[in-house]
Enzyme design. Structure first.
Site, PDB file in Angstrom:
ATOM      1  N   ASN A  51      12.370  -2.854   5.483  1.00  0.00           N
ATOM      2  CA  ASN A  51      11.320  -2.458   4.551  1.00  0.00           C
ATOM      3  C   ASN A  51       9.991  -2.551   5.271  1.00  0.00           C
ATOM      4  O   ASN A  51       9.401  -3.629   5.399  1.00  0.00           O
ATOM      5  CB  ASN A  51      11.341  -3.368   3.325  1.00  0.00           C
ATOM      6  CG  ASN A  51      12.623  -3.183   2.539  1.00  0.00           C
ATOM      7  OD1 ASN A  51      12.802  -2.184   1.838  1.00  0.00           O
ATOM      8  ND2 ASN A  51      13.555  -4.115   2.704  1.00  0.00           N
ATOM      9  N   GLU A  52       9.542  -1.409   5.734  1.00  0.00           N
ATOM     10  CA  GLU A  52       8.345  -1.352   6.567  1.00  0.00           C
ATOM     11  C   GLU A  52       7.094  -1.339   5.688  1.00  0.00           C
ATOM     12  O   GLU A  52       7.187  -1.156   4.466  1.00  0.00           O
ATOM     13  CB  GLU A  52       8.388  -0.061   7.410  1.00  0.00           C
ATOM     14  CG  GLU A  52       9.574   0.044   8.347  1.00  0.00           C
ATOM     15  CD  GLU A  52       9.484  -0.907   9.546  1.00  0.00           C
ATOM     16  OE1 GLU A  52       8.626  -1.818   9.541  1.00  0.00           O
ATOM     17  OE2 GLU A  52      10.277  -0.746  10.492  1.00  0.00           O
ATOM     18  N   PRO A  53       5.904  -1.514   6.289  1.00  0.00           N
ATOM     19  CA  PRO A  53       4.667  -1.446   5.512  1.00  0.00           C
ATOM     20  C   PRO A  53       4.661  -0.211   4.615  1.00  0.00           C
ATOM     21  O   PRO A  53       5.018   0.884   5.066  1.00  0.00           O
ATOM     22  CB  PRO A  53       3.578  -1.352   6.595  1.00  0.00           C
ATOM     23  CG  PRO A  53       4.170  -2.074   7.760  1.00  0.00           C
ATOM     24  CD  PRO A  53       5.633  -1.783   7.711  1.00  0.00           C
TER      25      PRO A  53
END
Ligand code: F6R
Length: 646
Positions: A169-171
Site C-alpha cells: 500500500n503505497e503513498p
C-alpha cells in the site's frame, strides 16, 4: 519550534512530552527483536492449540521478517512447535509472477518457513501472481472472503518500506482499501533491484492486502531494522496520520506494536533528542550529543552557544547541573577537536595523551579488513593512503570474493578473452577449450532466475580480485601484503548467504596471528542492510575474542571501525576523524575507479542511485562540513572511525 511553550521564567522551552503515537519497543539488535516476536507468535499458537482452535497469521516477506521465520523454524525443530493449527495469509505478491520464479513471494515463504515446518498446504494463502488480468479483481475479492471465513487475522506481521508502505500500500492508498492490484512506487521498485539484477526486471504491479484488510487484524507487529528505515519509522510513529505515509494509519489501530532495533529507532525523538522527552542521565557522551544537536538545531558554532540557547531548547538542566554554557562549550569543542588527526597510525614522538592513537610503536603493523573487495578504498581510501605513506606495515584482507556483484556480461567478456588468447596462441589444452565453451554457452543462455555455475562464480570472483589488487597497489601496497580470504559463508551464488562458520572465523584468526597487528580496521556496520558486512564484522569480533585469551600481543591490538558504503558515524560518536585535502580526495577516487566492474550499475547495488565514488565523496565532504559548521577547522573531506573496545 512547534513543540515549545512559554514557561514561567519567560524562556521559550520545549515541552516534555511523548512524541510517539504508537507503542514502541526498542531492542539492541534485530536478532533479539525477532526472537521476541517469534516467541510471542509461538505463545499464541500454543495457546490456541490448548483450546483446540486454529490461529490465523498474516505474514510478510522481505528482509525484515526473515529472522522471525528462522526462529520459528528453530522452535519447530528443537522445541516441537507445531504449525498444524496455523492458517496463513500473506500480504502480497508481485504481478505478474510465477510461483517458481526466484523472486516470487510464494517461493520466499516456502524457502524461509513453510518447507521447514508442519503447516498443511491447504492452510497457506498467498495472493496469486499468475491469474489472468481479467480475473485479478475476483481473485482479490475471494482472498478477502477467505480471510473472513478463517475468522480474521489474529496476528499480522508487517515490515515498512522506505515510502512508508505496509504490504504494497503505497503513498496515496486509502484507509479502508481492500485486497487489490496496485502499481509499485518508484522507490519501492528501486529497492527491489537487490532481488532482480536490474530495475527493468522489477514488476510494475503487485497484488496486496489493503490498509483496511490489515487494519482488521487483531494484533499487528510493525517491525523495522537498520538505519535506512530510521527516517520513515520516525514519520510513521511520530508524524500526523496521512495517506502519504500509509503506515501512519496504524496509529488508529487498537493493538499495534512497533518493534525496532536500535538503528531503526535512531530518529525517534526519545533517541535523537531524549532531553525533549524526559529527564536524562547525563554522561559525557550524551552531553556531547546534546551540544552537537543544539549547535545543529540553532545553526550556531559550538563556541557561540549561549545560556539562552540551552534554555530555549530544553537543555537548561544541562547548564544548571554541569557548568555554564561557556565552560560546557569549550569542553565539548576540545573533545571534538581532539578527534581530528592526520596521523591515523599515531604521531611518532608526539605527546599522545589526548590523541586518538598511540605514538608508539612509530611503525605499526596494521590489517585493514575489507568485507567486499572495494570497501577498503571506498570507506577509508584516504586513511589507507596515509597509513601507507606514513611508513606503517599495512596489510589488506579482502574477506569475501564479492562475486555476486559482477554482471554476466563482464564474466562473458573475460571468458571469451581467455578462450581467444588460448586459441590464438595455441596454448590451451582441448579440455580447457571445451570448458570455456561451456561457460560461454551458459552465460549466453542464462536467464535472470538461474544461478551461476561454479566456473562463472570463479570468473566473477577473479575479476574482483584483479580490481582489488589494482586498488591496493595503486595505494602503494606490495603484493605480499594483499590477502584474499574468500570466506566460505559468502559462496552461495545468491544474495542469501550461509551463517558464519568455524572456517570463516579461522581464516580471520590465522591472519591476525600471523601479522600480530597493532591496529585492525574493520567495517563497523553494526546494523547492516547488506548482511555481508555484519557477518564479516562478527568474524573479526569472534576471532579477536578467541585470540585475546592466550596472547599478550593482543593487548596492543586496537580495533578501529569505519562504516561501509551506506552512511557515516554521527559526529558525536566519532573518535578519530582523518581529514583529506582536495588532492587526496581525488586520489581516493582514482583508487575506487580501479573497481571497474562496480562502476555505473553493479548488480545488487542497494538503495542508493549514486555511484560508489560519489557516495564516498558526498559522505566524506558532509562530515567535513559538519565539523566546520560546529566551528572546527574547515577541511575538504574527512573519513571517520570509532574504536571498538571489545
Ligand atoms: C512484504 C511487504 C513489504 C515489506 C517492505 C519492507 O511482504 O509487503 O511491505 O514489508 O517493503 O521490506 P524489507 O523488509 O525488505 O525492508
Amino acid at each position: 519550534m512547534k513543540d515549545s511553550a512559554k514557561t514561567h521564567n519567560g524562556y521559550l522551552k520545549y515541552e516534555l512530552k511523548n512524541f510517539e503515537k504508537m507503542p514502541v519497543k526498542i531492542w539492541d539488535d534485530s536478532l533479539e527483536a525477532s526472537r521476541h516476536v517469534a516467541r510471542s507468535i509461538a505463545l499464541a499458537i500454543r495457546q490456541k492449540q490448548q483450546d483446540g482452535e486454529k490461529i490465523v497469521l498474516g505474514l510478510a516477506t522481505g528482509s525484515t521478517p526473515i529472522k522471525v521465520y528462522e526462529e520459528l523454524v528453530r522452535m519447530h525443530k528443537e522445541e516441537g512447535l507445531s504449525f498444524k493449527n496455523v492458517i496463513t495469509f500473506n500480504l502480497d505478491e508481485y504481478y505478474p509472477m510465477q510461483r517458481t520464479a526466484r523472486q516470487s513471494y510464494w517461493r520466499f515463504m516456502h524457502e524461509y518457513l513453510f518447507d521447514h515446518v508442519d503447516i498443511l498446504a491447504e492452510n497457506i494463502h498467498i495472493p496469486d501472481g499468475t491469474v489472468q488480468m481479467e480475473q485479478v479483481a475476483s481473485s482479490c475479492e475471494q482472498y478477502e472472503k477467505q480471510i473472513d471465513l478463517a475468522g480474521g487475522i489474529d496476528i499480522q506481521l508487517l515490515g515498512i518500506g522506505r515510502t512508508g508502505h505496509i504490504g504494497f500500500n503505497e503513498p496515496g492508498a486509502w484507509e479502508t482499501s481492500p485486497t487489490r492490484m496496485v502499481r509499485l512506487d518508484h522507490l519501492t521498485r528501486h529497492d527491489a533491484v537487490k532481488d532482480f539484477q536490474s530495475e527493468d526486471d522489477v514488476p510494475y504491479r503487485a497484488i496486496t492486502m489493503g490498509v483496511g484488510s490489515i487494519f482488521k487484524a487483531r494484533t499487528v507487529y510493525l517491525m523495522a531494522w537498520g538505519q535506512h528505515k530510521a527516517s520513515i519509522v520516525q514519520q510513521a510513529v511520530e508524524g500526523e496520520i496521512s495517506t502519504l505515509v500509509p503506515a501512519t494509519f496504524l496509529q488508529k489501530h487498537p493493538n499495534v506494536k512497533v518493534v525496532l532495533d536500535r538503528s531503526a529507532s535512531e530518529e525517534l525523538t526519545r533517541m535523537s533528542a531524549p532531553w525533549l522527552v524526559g529527564i536524562c542521565n547525563w554522561n559525557d557522551d550524551l552531553i556531547c550529543k546534546a551540544v552537537v544537536w543544539l549547535s545543529q538545531t540553532t545553526g550556531k558554532p559550538i563556541l557561540k552557544l549561549t545560556d539562552e540557547d540551552y534554555n530555549e531548547h530544553g537543555l537548561s538542566e544541562l547548564i544548571i547541573e554541569q557548568a555554564n554554557s561557556y565552560e560546557l562549550n569549550i569542553r565539548i569543542f576540545n573533545r571534538l577537536q581532539r578527534t581530528i588527526t592526520g596521523w591515523p597510525g599515531g604521531k611518532p614522538n608526539a605527546d599522545d595523551t589526548s590523541r586518538p592513537e598511540r605514538a608508539k610503536p612509530a611503525r605499526k603493523r596494521i590489517i585493514l579488513f575489507s568485507p567486499h573487495p572495494d570497501d577498503d578504498v571506498i570507506s577509508m581510501g584516504g586513511t589507507f593512503q596515509r597509513l601507507v605513506d606514513q611508513g606503517h606495515e599495512v596489510h589488506v584482507a579482502y574477506q569475501t570474493s564479492g562475486n555476486i556483484a559482477v554482471h554476466d556480461y563482464d564474466a562473458l567478456r573475460y571468458a571469451e578473452f581467455v578462450l581467444e588468447f588460448g586459441q590464438v596462441h595455441q596454448t590451451m589444452p582441448e579440455e580447457e577449450i571445451k570448458r570455456f565453451k561451456k561457460i560461454i554457452q551458459f552465460l549466453n543462455k542464462k536467464n535472470d532466475s538461474s544461478e551461476d555455475i561454479p566456473e562463472v562464480r570463479s570468473i566473477k570472483g577473479l575479476i574482483r580480485r584483479g580490481e582489488a589488487r589494482a586498488g591496493a597497489r595503486f595505494t602503494g601496497l606490495p603484493d605480499e601484503r594483499i590477502h584474499f580470504l574468500d570466506m566460505p559463508f559468502y559462496e552461495t551464488g545468491r544474495t542469501r548467504k550461509k551463517p558464519l562458520g568455524e572456517e570463516d572465523i579461522h581464516l580471520v584468526m590465522e591472519l591476525i596471528e600471523r601479522i600480530k597487528p597493532h591496529q585492525i580496521f574493520a567495517a563497523g556496520d553494526l546494523a547492516d542492510p547488506h548482511g555481508t558486512h555484519r557477518v564479516c564484522l562478527d568474524a573479526i569480533f569472534e576471532a579477536y575474542r578467541r585470540l585475546s585469551g592466550g596472547h599478550d600481543w593482543m593487548k596492543d591490538c586496537w580495533v578501529w571501525m569505519y562504516r561501509g558504503a551506506w552512511h557515516e558515524w554521527p559526529v558525536y560518536e566519532i573518535e578519530m576523524a582523518v581529514p583529506m585535502s582536495p588532492q587526496q580526495l581525488r586520489k581516493k577516487r582514482q583508487a575506487i575507479f580501479m573497481h571497474q566492474s562496480q562502476k555505473d550499475r553493479p548488480p545488487f547495488p542497494g538503495d542508493d542511485k549514486r555511484e560508489f565514488w560519489q557516495r564516498a565523496e558526498d559522505r566524506n565532504r558532509d562530515t567535513a562540513t559538519q565539523y566546520s559548521a560546529l566551528g572546527l577547522a574547515e577541511y575538504e573531506a574527512m573519513e571517520a572511525f570509532v574504536r571498538w573496545k571489545g
